[in-house]
Design an enzyme around this catalytic site. Structure first.
Site, PDB file in Angstrom:
ATOM      1  N   ALA A  52      49.057  35.932  90.829  1.00  0.00           N
ATOM      2  CA  ALA A  52      48.355  35.067  89.751  1.00  0.00           C
ATOM      3  C   ALA A  52      49.187  33.965  89.644  1.00  0.00           C
ATOM      4  O   ALA A  52      50.285  33.521  90.162  1.00  0.00           O
ATOM      5  CB  ALA A  52      48.454  35.905  88.602  1.00  0.00           C
ATOM      6  N   LYS A  53      48.637  32.961  88.992  1.00  0.00           N
ATOM      7  CA  LYS A  53      49.203  31.550  88.426  1.00  0.00           C
ATOM      8  C   LYS A  53      48.826  31.213  87.012  1.00  0.00           C
ATOM      9  O   LYS A  53      47.656  31.387  86.984  1.00  0.00           O
ATOM     10  CB  LYS A  53      49.321  30.688  89.386  1.00  0.00           C
ATOM     11  CG  LYS A  53      50.401  29.588  89.296  1.00  0.00           C
ATOM     12  CD  LYS A  53      51.505  30.138  90.099  1.00  0.00           C
ATOM     13  CE  LYS A  53      52.959  29.091  89.700  1.00  0.00           C
ATOM     14  NZ  LYS A  53      54.075  29.771  90.660  1.00  0.00           N
ATOM     15  N   GLY A  54      49.502  30.510  86.362  1.00  0.00           N
ATOM     16  CA  GLY A  54      48.922  29.928  85.204  1.00  0.00           C
ATOM     17  C   GLY A  54      49.363  28.534  84.783  1.00  0.00           C
ATOM     18  O   GLY A  54      50.386  28.135  85.509  1.00  0.00           O
TER      19      GLY A  54
END
Ligand code: NAD
Length: 424
Positions: free
Chosen positions: A113-115
């Site tokens: 994931a990444k934000g």
């Protein structure tokens, strides 16, 4: 009210495009079906939020925040949160996929994931940053979770922001949930060894690579580009294991000493000199380009992306490149480097020591227990070495460079897991 428009990716040869080119190559070699290709490529979930924040001067600014879960096939998704003006959904999506492959290659039970939030931390006060981080956390309450999606620091964020995230999430749940985020301050359940973990993994990968090339560390030399978290720890650990580090660099310039740089001295100098190597004594000043093409055994690019490209690759003399940074080699340089017979330990393997110790932080939080540094180092070294061996063996089996082999290992693991789990 000011609205900050996120910037699109314009650069054609960006590191994320390079990653996709290598991903496609590995998929082809594995003979993955079209259906599986799209399962692996399309993110599982993408969330975009608008975050109105009251600034210190009383005005309200709306920031755009993102979280992309690329895959949760192997387990809860894992990935950092980036605060940077150039953050946009395309970049976050690609970085999330990168995390999936990185976790899979070192065989830890996480998806990717990444934000990110499009904002400029350099122009914001601590209070503004805190309100932004807390608002983002509240907007992601149904995304984050110790069994669902576990954020961490990335560019522009650090332990302070992770502490705010943990606190806000915990308040909403009515109990302390420290396993919801990694990269926390030690007192909040951060892990020993996390700070140096990525540099340590680079050192383990470098020694494993030297072993394959029959290079004796005590008779070897290295050049390290970047003297921040990854580069300085990698340089120091390599130096401790007998490697003569002849050159180091940071944004201020590159520094060379034929008889080896005093790495401990350089770290002390940097820390007393506002974090820079500017005017570092005991070394000759060389150009950034010269560092990359020095006659050394090992080159560790640990600064930024795309520094090795088709223009300088023909002049590289190192026998081994260990990628501390993410995407330091553009895809256009791959063939040149392979034709020269240089062994490359690719980023998704070489710099995975950081996410490995983040995983240990989460394990310790869930156990309600703390491991000592010795245990952490032994376990992370073993994970890194096992992953290196698996990728090296795969590269021989498929007769491909270690970079493609790393993608093969990662993609196969995720695809096989999906086949057993099944879909609708
Ligand atoms: P950092 O900000 O601590 O250090 C970056 C260093 O690179 C600094 O010394 C900076 O001066 C130097 N630098 C910047 N531009 C340069 C240039 N053109 N030439 C030479 N030096 C230059 O960052 P970091 O955490 O060490 O990360 C470095 C790289 O490693 C990044 O690509 C990052 O994504 C990657 N990475 C970091 C981690 C981690 O745990 N920190 C984990 C995985 C990957």
């Amino acid at each position: 009210m000011t609205y900050i428009e996120p910037a699109p990716i314009k650069d054609k040869e960006n590191p994320l495009e390079s990653m996709m080119q290598r991903f496609d190559k590995a998929v082809e070699l594995l003979g993955i079906s079209d259906e599986m290709y799209y399962i692996l490529k399309v993110p599982a979930r993408q969330v975009t939020v608008g975050l109105p924040i009251t600034m210190d001067n009383g005005s309200i600014k709306v920031f755009e925040g993102y979280r992309v879960i690329h895959s949760n096939i192997l387990g809860p998704s894992k990935g950092g949160i980036r605060f940077d003006p150039a953050v946009n959904i395309d970049e976050v999506r690609a970085l999330a996929a990168w995390m999936t492959w990185k976790c899979a290659v070192v065989d830890i039970p996480y998806g990717g994931a990444k934000g990110g939030i499009a904002c400029n931390p350099r122009e914001m006060s601590a209070g503004e940053m805190e309100r932004l981080m807390r608002a983002y956390t509240v907007s992601m309450l149904d995304v984050f979770g110790p069994d669902r999606d576990i954020p961490a620091p990335d560019m522009g964020t650090g332990p302070r922001e992770m502490a705010w995230l943990m606190d806000e999430y915990s308040k909403a749940k009515g109990m302390t949930v420290n396993a919801v985020v990694t990269g926390k301050p030690l007192v909040l359940g951060g892990s020993l060894g996390r700070t140096e973990a990525t540099g340590r993994g680079v050192m383990v990968s470098a020694l494993a690579g030297m072993d394959k090339l029959k290079i004796n560390p005590y008779k070897s030399s290295a050049a390290v580009q970047g003297f921040g978290n990854v580069g300085s720890h990698a340089a120091n650990l390599l130096h401790e294991r007998g490697v003569m580090v002849k050159a180091i660099s940071d944004i201020s310039g590159a520094y060379y000493n034929e008889n080896g740089i005093d790495i401990e001295g350089a770290i002390k100098f940097r820390d007393l000199n506002k974090g820079t190597l500017e005017n570092f004594p005991g070394a000759e000043r060389i150009s950034h380009e010269e560092l990359l093409t020095l006659d050394v055994d090992v080159l560790v690019p640990a600064a930024k992306e795309d520094v090795i490209n088709n223009e300088n690759a023909p002049y590289i003399q190192a026998k081994l490149i260990v990628e501390g940074a993410n995407g330091p080699t553009s895809a256009s340089a791959d063939d040149i480097i392979n034709d020269k017979g240089i062994l490359v330990v690719p980023d998704i393997l070489a710099n995975a020591g950081g996410v490995t110790v983040s995983y240990f932080e989460w394990v310790q939080n869930r156990m309600g227990y703390k491991w000592n540094l010795d245990r952490i180092n032994r376990r992370s070294d073993r994970i890194m070495k096992d992953a290196f061996d698996k990728v090296f063996l795969t590269s021989q089996q498929f007769k491909v460079p270690m970079r493609i082999a790393a993608y093969i290992v990662a993609i196969k693991k995720v695809a096989d897991t999906y086949k057993f789990r099944g879909g609708y």
